[in-house]
Design a protein around this motif. Structure first.
Motif, PDB file in Angstrom:
ATOM      1  N   GLY A   1       0.799  -1.220   0.000  1.00 57.10           N
ATOM      2  CA  GLY A   1       0.000   0.000   0.000  1.00 57.10           C
ATOM      3  C   GLY A   1       0.832   1.270   0.000  1.00 57.10           C
ATOM      4  O   GLY A   1       0.411   2.309   0.517  1.00 57.10           O
ATOM      5  N   LEU A   2       1.995   1.213  -0.620  1.00 59.22           N
ATOM      6  CA  LEU A   2       2.939   2.329  -0.610  1.00 59.22           C
ATOM      7  C   LEU A   2       2.328   3.609  -1.187  1.00 59.22           C
ATOM      8  O   LEU A   2       2.656   4.711  -0.751  1.00 59.22           O
ATOM      9  N   LEU A   3       1.430   3.455  -2.176  1.00 57.89           N
ATOM     10  CA  LEU A   3       0.872   4.623  -2.864  1.00 57.89           C
ATOM     11  C   LEU A   3      -0.647   4.695  -2.731  1.00 57.89           C
ATOM     12  O   LEU A   3      -1.316   5.334  -3.552  1.00 57.89           O
ATOM     13  N   THR A   4      -1.192   4.094  -1.700  1.00 55.87           N
ATOM     14  CA  THR A   4      -2.640   4.064  -1.505  1.00 55.87           C
ATOM     15  C   THR A   4      -3.222   5.479  -1.464  1.00 55.87           C
ATOM     16  O   THR A   4      -2.723   6.353  -0.759  1.00 55.87           O
ATOM     17  N   GLY A   5      -4.273   5.674  -2.252  1.00 55.15           N
ATOM     18  CA  GLY A   5      -4.982   6.951  -2.268  1.00 55.15           C
ATOM     19  C   GLY A   5      -4.364   8.012  -3.148  1.00 55.15           C
ATOM     20  O   GLY A   5      -4.895   9.119  -3.245  1.00 55.15           O
ATOM     21  N   LYS A   6      -3.270   7.717  -3.827  1.00 49.93           N
ATOM     22  CA  LYS A   6      -2.588   8.716  -4.647  1.00 49.93           C
ATOM     23  C   LYS A   6      -2.970   8.587  -6.125  1.00 49.93           C
ATOM     24  O   LYS A   6      -3.212   7.485  -6.613  1.00 49.93           O
ATOM     25  N   VAL A   7      -3.001   9.713  -6.795  1.00 52.21           N
ATOM     26  CA  VAL A   7      -3.151   9.769  -8.250  1.00 52.21           C
ATOM     27  C   VAL A   7      -1.764  10.020  -8.822  1.00 52.21           C
ATOM     28  O   VAL A   7      -1.102  11.004  -8.459  1.00 52.21           O
ATOM     29  N   VAL A   8      -1.314   9.121  -9.701  1.00 49.93           N
ATOM     30  CA  VAL A   8       0.041   9.219 -10.250  1.00 49.93           C
ATOM     31  C   VAL A   8      -0.016   9.214 -11.775  1.00 49.93           C
ATOM     32  O   VAL A   8      -0.661   8.360 -12.385  1.00 49.93           O
ATOM     33  N   PHE A   9       0.660  10.162 -12.371  1.00 49.98           N
ATOM     34  CA  PHE A   9       0.772  10.322 -13.823  1.00 49.98           C
ATOM     35  C   PHE A   9       2.113   9.739 -14.258  1.00 49.98           C
ATOM     36  O   PHE A   9       3.146  10.029 -13.649  1.00 49.98           O
ATOM     37  N   ILE A  10       2.109   8.921 -15.308  1.00 52.50           N
ATOM     38  CA  ILE A  10       3.330   8.253 -15.779  1.00 52.50           C
ATOM     39  C   ILE A  10       3.489   8.512 -17.267  1.00 52.50           C
ATOM     40  O   ILE A  10       2.610   8.170 -18.067  1.00 52.50           O
ATOM     41  N   THR A  11       4.619   9.091 -17.670  1.00 54.29           N
ATOM     42  CA  THR A  11       4.913   9.229 -19.092  1.00 54.29           C
ATOM     43  C   THR A  11       5.799   8.073 -19.544  1.00 54.29           C
ATOM     44  O   THR A  11       6.476   7.434 -18.745  1.00 54.29           O
ATOM     45  N   GLY A  12       5.772   7.817 -20.842  1.00 56.58           N
ATOM     46  CA  GLY A  12       6.512   6.664 -21.355  1.00 56.58           C
ATOM     47  C   GLY A  12       5.985   5.364 -20.794  1.00 56.58           C
ATOM     48  O   GLY A  12       6.743   4.421 -20.547  1.00 56.58           O
ATOM     49  N   ALA A  13       4.649   5.292 -20.619  1.00 56.63           N
ATOM     50  CA  ALA A  13       4.038   4.186 -19.873  1.00 56.63           C
ATOM     51  C   ALA A  13       3.668   2.990 -20.730  1.00 56.63           C
ATOM     52  O   ALA A  13       3.134   2.013 -20.213  1.00 56.63           O
ATOM     53  N   SER A  14       3.953   3.029 -22.018  1.00 55.06           N
ATOM     54  CA  SER A  14       3.496   1.947 -22.890  1.00 55.06           C
ATOM     55  C   SER A  14       4.442   0.757 -22.924  1.00 55.06           C
ATOM     56  O   SER A  14       4.076  -0.308 -23.418  1.00 55.06           O
ATOM     57  N   ARG A  15       5.664   0.920 -22.384  1.00 61.41           N
ATOM     58  CA  ARG A  15       6.627  -0.182 -22.449  1.00 61.41           C
ATOM     59  C   ARG A  15       7.720   0.022 -21.408  1.00 61.41           C
ATOM     60  O   ARG A  15       7.787   1.063 -20.739  1.00 61.41           O
ATOM     61  N   GLY A  16       8.564  -0.981 -21.253  1.00 58.67           N
ATOM     62  CA  GLY A  16       9.757  -0.873 -20.437  1.00 58.67           C
ATOM     63  C   GLY A  16       9.491  -0.472 -18.997  1.00 58.67           C
ATOM     64  O   GLY A  16       8.568  -0.980 -18.344  1.00 58.67           O
TER      65      GLY A  16
ATOM     66  N   PRO B   1      19.071   5.079 -13.889  1.00 58.70           N
ATOM     67  CA  PRO B   1      19.254   3.654 -14.175  1.00 58.70           C
ATOM     68  C   PRO B   1      20.507   3.415 -15.017  1.00 58.70           C
ATOM     69  O   PRO B   1      20.900   4.248 -15.844  1.00 58.70           O
ATOM     70  N   GLY B   2      21.112   2.268 -14.797  1.00 59.59           N
ATOM     71  CA  GLY B   2      22.141   1.791 -15.697  1.00 59.59           C
ATOM     72  C   GLY B   2      21.486   0.918 -16.760  1.00 59.59           C
ATOM     73  O   GLY B   2      20.339   1.138 -17.143  1.00 59.59           O
ATOM     74  N   GLY B   3      22.199  -0.094 -17.221  1.00 60.83           N
ATOM     75  CA  GLY B   3      21.624  -0.996 -18.210  1.00 60.83           C
ATOM     76  C   GLY B   3      20.364  -1.646 -17.677  1.00 60.83           C
ATOM     77  O   GLY B   3      20.356  -2.192 -16.579  1.00 60.83           O
ATOM     78  N   THR B   4      19.289  -1.567 -18.445  1.00 66.47           N
ATOM     79  CA  THR B   4      17.996  -2.118 -18.046  1.00 66.47           C
ATOM     80  C   THR B   4      17.423  -2.905 -19.215  1.00 66.47           C
ATOM     81  O   THR B   4      17.503  -2.469 -20.364  1.00 66.47           O
ATOM     82  N   ALA B   5      16.851  -4.051 -18.920  1.00 67.48           N
ATOM     83  CA  ALA B   5      16.377  -4.967 -19.956  1.00 67.48           C
ATOM     84  C   ALA B   5      15.056  -4.471 -20.544  1.00 67.48           C
ATOM     85  O   ALA B   5      13.979  -4.963 -20.219  1.00 67.48           O
ATOM     86  N   THR B   6      15.145  -3.472 -21.422  1.00 66.04           N
ATOM     87  CA  THR B   6      13.974  -2.880 -22.057  1.00 66.04           C
ATOM     88  C   THR B   6      14.118  -2.909 -23.570  1.00 66.04           C
ATOM     89  O   THR B   6      15.175  -3.268 -24.111  1.00 66.04           O
ATOM     90  N   GLU B   7      13.072  -2.461 -24.256  1.00 69.12           N
ATOM     91  CA  GLU B   7      13.108  -2.367 -25.708  1.00 69.12           C
ATOM     92  C   GLU B   7      14.189  -1.397 -26.185  1.00 69.12           C
ATOM     93  O   GLU B   7      14.755  -1.549 -27.266  1.00 69.12           O
TER      94      GLU B   7
END
Length: 268
Positions: free
Chosen positions: A19-34, A203-209
């Motif tokens: 429940g770290l973010l319970t009750g919060k509204v959070v906007f995320i960009t670049g949210a379609s992958r990785g 971040p350093g090397g991360t296993a993303t697209e």
């Protein structure tokens, strides 16, 4: 990744939520992958209502469906980080949906064509400035304006290990990410009196697209990156998202103006 490094990767997708973010509204960009899509699922598991933004509408809807199927609250909004008005419109949509904004994870980015400084094109430099620097600047100012209405908020920007040292293979990318570090720290000081915390992750090397695209352009880069990391492997997107979740939470109430490495020791 090597076979051994794959075997050592923890399954962070099954980590019990607290429940770290319970009750919060959070906007995320670049949210379609990785990292962005991993953050969408993680933040929702931790209790946030997430608003997901990216250029790819179809990919966004897939993530929204995954979050909702798991019992979370998610909506998608179109976003082009190279277009300041598109960014402002996306933040206005958060206001229309929820009437507030508690957290923002500015994670969207674009990669340059790998190559040395003297062969980097004007077009690459312009794209890096528009998305990886100006896009974050515009997003932060729009997000902070909405956060002030409820009296507090937290912003996390995704920078890069490449912002903290020479970056011969991605010089324009590294330069704009270093500039992002500067405005992150400046925003933290500027908005502290508004009770808006601003931090960054590197971040350093991360296993993303994105790393897959770099591998396609420069074969062998994944093996090279793995070899440079003291922990012996690249991060999984969920592991990076975990750090952003903590920074957005009330557990990090005294943390602002920080750039947190998430690189397995590669920057040490």
């Amino acid at each position: 990744m090597t076979e051994n490094s794959i075997q050592s990767v923890p399954d962070t997708s099954t980590t019990a939520p607290i429940g770290l973010l319970t009750g919060k509204v959070v906007f995320i960009t670049g949210a379609s992958r990785g990292i962005g899509s991993a953050a969408a699922r993680l933040f929702a598991r931790e209790g946030a209502a997430v608003v997901l933004a990216a250029r790819s509408a179809a990919a966004l809807e897939t993530v929204v469906h995954q979050v909702r199927a798991a019992g979370g609250v998610a909506d998608a909004v179109p976003l082009d980080l190279a277009d300041p008005e598109s960014i402002r419109a996306a933040v206005r949509r958060v206001d229309e949906l929820h009437g507030r904004l508690d957290g923002a994870f500015n994670n969207g980015a674009t990669i340059q064509h790998p190559g040395p400084l003297d062969t980097t094109s004007d077009e690459d430099i312009d794209a890096q400035f528009a998305v990886n620097f100006r896009g974050h600047w515009v997003a932060m100012t729009a997000e902070a304006a909405l956060m002030r209405r409820t009296g507090a908020g937290a912003i996390v920007n995704t920078s890069s290990i490449g912002s903290r040292r020479a970056n011969p293979a991605l010089p324009a990318y590294g330069a704009m990410k270093r500039a992002l570090n500067s405005i992150t720290e400046t925003a933290a000081v500027t908005w502290a009196s508004d009770r808006i915390r601003v931090n960054g992750i590197t971040p350093g090397g991360t296993a993303t697209e994105m790393i897959d695209a770099w591998e396609a352009a420069t074969p062998g880069i994944i093996e090279q990156v793995n070899a440079s990391i003291p922990l012996g492997r690249m991060a999984e997107p969920e592991e990076v998202a975990e750090v952003a979740a903590w920074l957005l939470s009330d557990r990090a109430a005294m943390v602002t103006g920080a750039m947190i490495p998430v690189d397995g020791g590669a920057g040490a």
